[in-house]
Design a protein around this motif. Structure first.
Motif, short mmCIF file in Angstrom:
data_model
loop_
_atom_site.label_atom_id
_atom_site.label_comp_id
_atom_site.label_asym_id
_atom_site.label_seq_id
_atom_site.Cartn_x
_atom_site.Cartn_y
_atom_site.Cartn_z
N PRO A 1 4.49 -14.46 -9.17
CA PRO A 1 3.70 -14.91 -8.12
C PRO A 1 4.07 -14.68 -6.79
O PRO A 1 5.28 -14.59 -6.50
CB PRO A 1 3.51 -16.37 -8.52
CG PRO A 1 4.01 -16.73 -9.92
CD PRO A 1 5.07 -15.50 -10.19
N HIS A 2 2.99 -14.53 -5.90
CA HIS A 2 3.70 -13.96 -4.65
C HIS A 2 3.68 -15.22 -3.66
O HIS A 2 4.45 -14.99 -2.45
CB HIS A 2 2.42 -13.22 -3.99
CG HIS A 2 1.06 -13.81 -4.22
ND1 HIS A 2 0.45 -13.55 -5.36
CD2 HIS A 2 0.35 -14.37 -3.31
CE1 HIS A 2 -0.78 -14.22 -5.27
NE2 HIS A 2 -0.92 -14.57 -4.05
N MET B 1 -4.29 -14.42 -12.98
CA MET B 1 -4.47 -14.54 -11.66
C MET B 1 -4.67 -12.88 -11.12
O MET B 1 -4.09 -12.11 -11.63
CB MET B 1 -3.64 -15.01 -10.52
CG MET B 1 -3.50 -16.70 -10.78
SD MET B 1 -2.36 -17.48 -9.79
CE MET B 1 -0.77 -16.71 -10.24
N ASN B 2 -5.44 -12.81 -10.21
CA ASN B 2 -5.49 -11.51 -9.46
C ASN B 2 -4.52 -11.02 -8.81
O ASN B 2 -3.69 -11.83 -8.42
CB ASN B 2 -6.84 -11.28 -8.73
CG ASN B 2 -8.38 -11.44 -9.42
OD1 ASN B 2 -8.21 -11.15 -10.52
ND2 ASN B 2 -9.37 -12.03 -8.64
N LEU C 1 -8.23 -16.68 -9.05
CA LEU C 1 -7.55 -17.07 -7.88
C LEU C 1 -6.63 -16.06 -7.42
O LEU C 1 -6.28 -15.22 -8.28
CB LEU C 1 -6.96 -18.56 -8.53
CG LEU C 1 -8.03 -19.68 -9.05
CD1 LEU C 1 -7.07 -20.93 -9.52
CD2 LEU C 1 -9.03 -19.98 -7.89
N TYR C 2 -6.41 -16.28 -6.08
CA TYR C 2 -5.56 -15.59 -5.49
C TYR C 2 -4.10 -16.41 -5.16
O TYR C 2 -3.19 -15.95 -4.93
CB TYR C 2 -5.67 -14.73 -4.37
CG TYR C 2 -6.97 -13.61 -4.61
CD1 TYR C 2 -6.36 -12.28 -4.77
CD2 TYR C 2 -8.29 -13.73 -4.66
CE1 TYR C 2 -7.17 -11.45 -5.03
CE2 TYR C 2 -8.95 -12.74 -5.20
CZ TYR C 2 -8.47 -11.63 -5.16
OH TYR C 2 -9.50 -10.49 -5.51
N LYS C 3 -4.35 -17.95 -5.00
CA LYS C 3 -3.35 -18.71 -4.61
C LYS C 3 -2.95 -19.50 -5.95
O LYS C 3 -3.63 -20.27 -6.27
CB LYS C 3 -3.97 -19.62 -3.65
CG LYS C 3 -4.37 -18.99 -2.40
CD LYS C 3 -4.81 -19.98 -1.12
CE LYS C 3 -5.15 -19.30 -0.02
NZ LYS C 3 -5.47 -20.35 1.28
N PRO C 4 -1.84 -19.16 -6.28
CA PRO C 4 -1.00 -19.96 -7.31
C PRO C 4 -1.11 -21.44 -7.42
O PRO C 4 -1.27 -22.19 -8.43
CB PRO C 4 0.35 -19.55 -7.53
CG PRO C 4 0.39 -18.14 -6.90
CD PRO C 4 -0.62 -18.41 -5.74
#
Length: 568
Positions: free
Chosen positions: A326-327, A234-235, A523-526
């Motif tokens: 992951p954030h 992911m980004n 994607l930015y949202k896991p």
């Protein structure tokens, strides 16, 4: 032998040296398929001088190793086996099971603070009462516990643009980026995220009802399975944190039909790293080894950063290959996920008669996981475990050259020309190869590895380790087993997955920004990655086009192809 693992240490006044079993899960035993101690629980207690002796016949062995690296040495075969957290494996097993078997839209209480949350109306009718109807005429029920109400009706009853669902679904599984979805379907990003949530729930509900393997005749449809993993990226979440986010996508495919039996990401979107760290500190887990902890399933931020720093100091990874947590959500420990994944496969084959073959990538974690999960089948001579290694770095030209070289080797051994071999039917070619391989197996220890001489394009330079090689097995049967020990079915799915989901394509590398990997369609949202992965797996198994029969039809779970109208 007495099962001491179920006796409390306080009953004997002894300290444990092995983790406690949890809800029937215990994988801390000898996992060598060739050992007579396979699957037998060792004496779990430390027994210093003067303490009670172990019961007669109990396996002792040695438990040694530094903190977080403890291992059990089998006294019979002298092999070492890393200790694992049984509670963590059970928790991950339950997470994977719920993903496949829980219907998220089953009518029931939706109040997160209610005791009836997760209890469906169908399974717990005594917990609800009829409460009239909605203005649209749909039946309404009330939860007896929290007095909240819910209605039952069409899944799309609250949607204003349900006509967009089939179009968006087809674009999701055919590599269309979100930006182009907005343009084609004339919807906003917010609409797309809501549609993904809706389709994800519909897909899970469909699978929960239909993916039941109890009545499958595995000896008829095929009893071989292939397991492998791929890395998905992911980004980065912010401009300050431009390091990659990587999660593993672990899958098992039914070899003959291509049906994806079990698949999940190394990511739990319902958990939180901050919460995990706080809970670990509260119970003192940070002072314990991973295998003895109360919370051993997920990475904490502190431990993950220390682990990455350690790998960098050991020069086992390059700086540009470092990645972060992951954030949102939480990263699952991969070894725990591997054991849970193997236990899910053991559940699926159940008590079916016949012999099963499990082929895995040559990963040490998968090897340990499948040997532990299938220990009872291995001891009954009802399961074979094979590891496969091959050269994944060859380009297409090199693969073609390897394939030609393999045909030339076969031609030299049989006296046939390459053109004659190429004209053989699949059945005749398989028979010819089995004959030649059987002749070369005399005196060969397959546990040490066998180099397949007749290269294929999909797996050039293939080497097979047959962990369950047994003396006295018919050479021709062994040759057939080696020929069929391939990861082609699961790797084929991975290729389709990367081709048809834009976010799963391999990343571009920036030459002007310290070679940071980034892709504008990533994607930015896991949590979106989790949902799209599940949606595509469903599409492949039940809907996918390109052949007359879907994998679900080949496996016997469906009589015909499933269309969008059947689940949307």
């Amino acid at each position: 032998m007495n099962d001491l693992s179920k006796i409390s240490s306080t009953d004997l006044g002894l300290e444990r040296r092995l983790p406690l079993p949890f809800e029937g899960v215990d994988v801390n035993f000898c996992r060598n398929p060739q050992c007579s101690g396979l699957g037998l629980s060792p004496d779990p207690y430390k027994r210093p001088l003067g303490s009670p002796a172990a019961p007669p016949g109990a396996i002792r062995g040695v438990v040694a190793g530094s903190r977080h690296s403890e291992f059990f040495t089998c006294p019979t075969c002298s092999t070492n086996h890393r200790l694992k957290n049984n509670k963590a494996i059970f928790e991950e097993y339950n997470r994977l099971k719920d993903l496949q078997q829980v219907d998220p839209i089953a009518p029931g209480c939706r109040n997160p603070e209610c005791e009836n949350l997760g209890k469906s109306l169908a399974a717990h009718p005594d917990q609800y009462r009829s409460f009239g109807k909605t203005a649209g005429g749909d039946p309404r029920h009330q939860c007896k516990c929290c007095k909240k109400t819910f209605s039952i009706g069409r899944a799309t009853r609250r949607q204003k643009r349900s006509d967009k669902n089939p179009l968006l679904y087809r674009m999701m599984v055919n590599g269309v980026p979100f930006l182009k979805m907005c343009s084609i379907a004339q919807v906003s990003y917010h609409d797309i995220y809501r549609k993904i949530d809706f389709i994800y729930d519909q897909v899970r509900a469909f699978r929960a009802e239909r993916e039941v393997f109890d009545d499958i005749d595995w000896m008829k449809v095929g009893s071989r399975f292939a397991t492998d993993s791929q890395s998905l990226k992911m980004n980065w979440p912010t401009k300050r944190e431009r390091t990659q986010i990587i999660v593993q996508h672990l899958c098992t495919a039914h070899a003959r039909s291509g049906f994806i039996m079990e698949a999940a990401l190394q990511f739990d979107d319902k958990a939180s790293h901050d919460k995990v760290e706080a809970e670990m500190a509260l119970v003192g887990d940070d002072l314990l080894s991973k295998c003895f902890r109360e919370h051993g399933r997920l990475w904490s931020k502190t431990e993950f950063e220390d682990y990455i720093s350690k790998l960098q100091k050991q020069k086992r990874i390059k700086e540009e290959e470092l990645y972060q947590l992951p954030h949102s959500g939480a990263l699952v420990r991969y070894d725990i996920m591997q054991f849970a994944h193997a236990l899910r496969l053991r559940d699926m084959v159940g008590e079916a008669e016949g012999k099963f073959v499990f082929v895995t990538d040559g990963d040490a974690g998968l090897k340990a996981a499948f040997c532990a999960a299938m220990a009872d089948l291995i001891k009954q001579d009802r399961a074979d475990i094979a590891l496969v290694f091959f050269n994944k770095k060859m380009n297409n030209d090199l693969r073609n050259a390897a394939w030609s070289a393999g045909r030339s080797i076969l031609a030299g051994q049989t006296g046939l020309s390459v053109s004659q071999i190429n004209k053989l039917s699949d059945e005749d070619y398989a028979d010819l190869v089995d004959t030649e391989i059987a002749a070369s197996l005399v005196g060969h220890d397959l546990r040490m590895g066998f180099h397949w001489p007749y290269h294929t394009k999909s797996e050039p330079d293939r080497r097979i380790e047959l962990l369950t090689d047994r003396p006295g097995r018919d050479y021709r049967a062994t040759a057939r087993l080696l020929r069929l020990a391939t990861l082609r079915s699961v790797d084929s799915y991975f290729n389709k997955f990367r081709s048809n989901l834009r976010f799963a394509a391999r990343p571009q590398v920036s030459e002007t920004n310290a070679r940071k990997a980034w892709d504008k369609y990533y994607l930015y949202k896991p949590e979106i990655m989790v949902k799209l992965t599940e949606i595509y797996r469903f599409h492949h198994n039940w809907v996918g086009y390109g052949s007359k029969e879907t994998p679900a039809m080949k496996l016997g779970l469906a009589r015909g192809r499933i269309y969008e109208r059947d689940f949307l």
